[in-house]
Structure formats: structure tokens, C-alpha cells
Design a protein around this motif. Structure first.
Motif, mmCIF file in Angstrom:
data_model
loop_
_atom_site.group_PDB
_atom_site.id
_atom_site.type_symbol
_atom_site.label_atom_id
_atom_site.label_comp_id
_atom_site.label_asym_id
_atom_site.label_seq_id
_atom_site.Cartn_x
_atom_site.Cartn_y
_atom_site.Cartn_z
ATOM 1 N N ASN A 1 0.837 -1.209 0.000
ATOM 2 C CA ASN A 1 0.000 0.000 0.000
ATOM 3 C C ASN A 1 0.866 1.251 0.000
ATOM 4 O O ASN A 1 0.554 2.244 -0.673
ATOM 5 C CB ASN A 1 -0.942 0.004 1.204
ATOM 6 N N GLU A 2 1.954 1.214 0.762
ATOM 7 C CA GLU A 2 2.854 2.359 0.811
ATOM 8 C C GLU A 2 3.535 2.568 -0.544
ATOM 9 O O GLU A 2 3.697 3.691 -1.007
ATOM 10 C CB GLU A 2 3.912 2.174 1.911
ATOM 11 N N LEU A 3 3.941 1.483 -1.181
ATOM 12 C CA LEU A 3 4.562 1.584 -2.505
ATOM 13 C C LEU A 3 3.562 2.096 -3.539
ATOM 14 O O LEU A 3 3.915 2.861 -4.433
ATOM 15 C CB LEU A 3 5.112 0.227 -2.948
ATOM 16 N N LYS A 4 2.323 1.684 -3.409
ATOM 17 C CA LYS A 4 1.296 2.133 -4.338
ATOM 18 C C LYS A 4 1.085 3.652 -4.229
ATOM 19 O O LYS A 4 0.858 4.338 -5.227
ATOM 20 C CB LYS A 4 -0.001 1.390 -4.071
ATOM 21 N N LYS A 5 1.203 4.197 -3.000
ATOM 22 C CA LYS A 5 1.064 5.639 -2.808
ATOM 23 C C LYS A 5 2.167 6.384 -3.574
ATOM 24 O O LYS A 5 1.930 7.453 -4.123
ATOM 25 C CB LYS A 5 1.152 5.993 -1.318
ATOM 26 N N LEU A 6 3.362 5.802 -3.617
ATOM 27 C CA LEU A 6 4.469 6.425 -4.338
ATOM 28 C C LEU A 6 4.171 6.512 -5.845
ATOM 29 O O LEU A 6 4.439 7.520 -6.490
ATOM 30 C CB LEU A 6 5.766 5.653 -4.119
#
Length: 198
Positions: free
Chosen positions: A189-194
């Protein structure tokens, strides 16, 4: 008794003239060949050996179908085989297979095992890329491929054209048919935000 002893042609004991041999290839044959591509098969092979005195003329007629895995959806698919193979065999000092048309075998060999010749002929009639005809791939896998494919920015139109070729337009899938689940790891999820910020 060896795995391929049934495929030994008794060349030295064959009288002059034409001789016929028939073979039936199935799953066991391809397992013994340790074939990674061919999962199963139903192949009929008719071999004609013509003893011409100085050499032997071998002709193979190979017909049937083999079972492969589709490179796109990983489901089994049938591939038809209908081919012929011809080679001349003669006795000489040493084994020599440098020519595509002539095989030289040592005088000490009474038999010629043709199992690998037959297998190679079949393998050469299978395309490098094996895929189902358009629209015949597993729908669940096709939907997952579409969902998880990587595309470059601006490639949407080209990708739509590719999708039209690969998929038959109906990529709706019953969720119960797909056994894959979204990753539960919060790092995704954090990578997707990037990627959303780009």
C-alpha cells in the motif's frame, strides 16, 4: 529391458527390400524422454526401412497430437502433429551424424534405436511459443493478466489493441473462479502511494 528397446531397428538382420514398423507414442514415451514441453500425446508412427544393400533408406510418417501447456494461461492445449522425416543410414568406421541426410553408424552396431529421431522430429514441429487460439485461454487467468500487466505511460491505446488480440472482449470473471488474492502486506500500500504521486 530398456525404456526404448521397442524402437530398435535390427538393420543387420533385415533382408534386402522394404520393411514396415509401427509405433504408438503416449504419455509414457514423453515421460521417458524427460520432455518438459510435451505433457502427453497420442502419436502414430509408421516407419519404412528400405535395405538397398549399401545403405538403408528410412522414412517416418508421424501423425497425432500432443498436449502442451499454454504459455499465456498455463492450461493444457492440444497441438496437432502431421509430419514426415527421411534419413539414409549406412555402416562405417565410426559414428557420424554431421549431415542432415546421412547417418553413419559403426559396423559393430546391429541395431539402430530411432526413439530420439522420432522425438526430435515431433519437437521440431512444435512452435516455440504455444498459446491457445484467440479467445480460448482460461478466462480467470486472462483477467488476472489484464489486471496485473505493466504498461508504460502513453501506451494505453497500443495496449488496448493488444488486449483485443489476446482477449475475446469478455474478461469478466466470477470471483470464486480466481484463486489468487491481493497481497496482505501493508508495504504494498505504501509503494502504491508512491506510484500514485508520479
Amino acid at each position: 529391458m530398456g525404456k526404448f528397446s521397442a524402437f530398435k531397428l535390427p538393420l543387420k538382420s533385415l533382408p534386402a527390400g522394404s520393411h514396415d514398423f509401427d509405433y504408438r507414442l503416449d504419455k509414457e514415451f514423453f515421460l521417458n524422454m524427460e520432455s518438459s514441453d510435451i505433457r502427453d500425446g497420442s502419436i502414430d508412427v509408421h516407419a519404412t526401412v528400405n535395405n538397398k544393400g549399401q545403405y538403408f533408406d528410412l522414412n517416418f510418417e508421424i501423425k497425432g497430437e500432443v498436449t502442451l501447456l499454454c504459455d499465456r494461461c498455463l492450461d493444457e492445449m492440444q497441438w496437432p502433429i502431421d509430419t514426415v522425416y527421411h534419413i539414409a543410414v549406412k555402416y562405417g568406421q565410426d559414428f557420424n551424424d554431421d549431415s542432415d541426410d546421412l547417418l553413419v553408424i559403426p559396423e559393430s552396431d546391429s541395431y539402430l534405436n530411432v526413439a530420439y529421431m522420432i522425438y526430435d522430429t515431433i519437437a521440431l514441429n512444435i512452435p516455440i511459443k504455444h498459446v491457445h487460439p484467440l479467445g480460448k485461454c482460461n478466462r480467470a487467468m486472462s483477467s488476472l493478466l489484464r489486471k496485473h500487466r505493466a504498461t508504460a505511460i502513453g501506451d494505453d491505446e497500443m495496449q488496448d489493441d493488444i488486449d483485443d488480440e489476446i482477449f475475446d472482449g469478455d474478461d469478466t470473471v466470477d470471483d470464486s473462479a480466481a484463486t489468487f488474492q491481493e497481497p496482505a502486506d501493508p508495504r504494498w500500500n505504501e509503494l502504491k502511494k508512491l506510484t500514485d504521486n508520479i
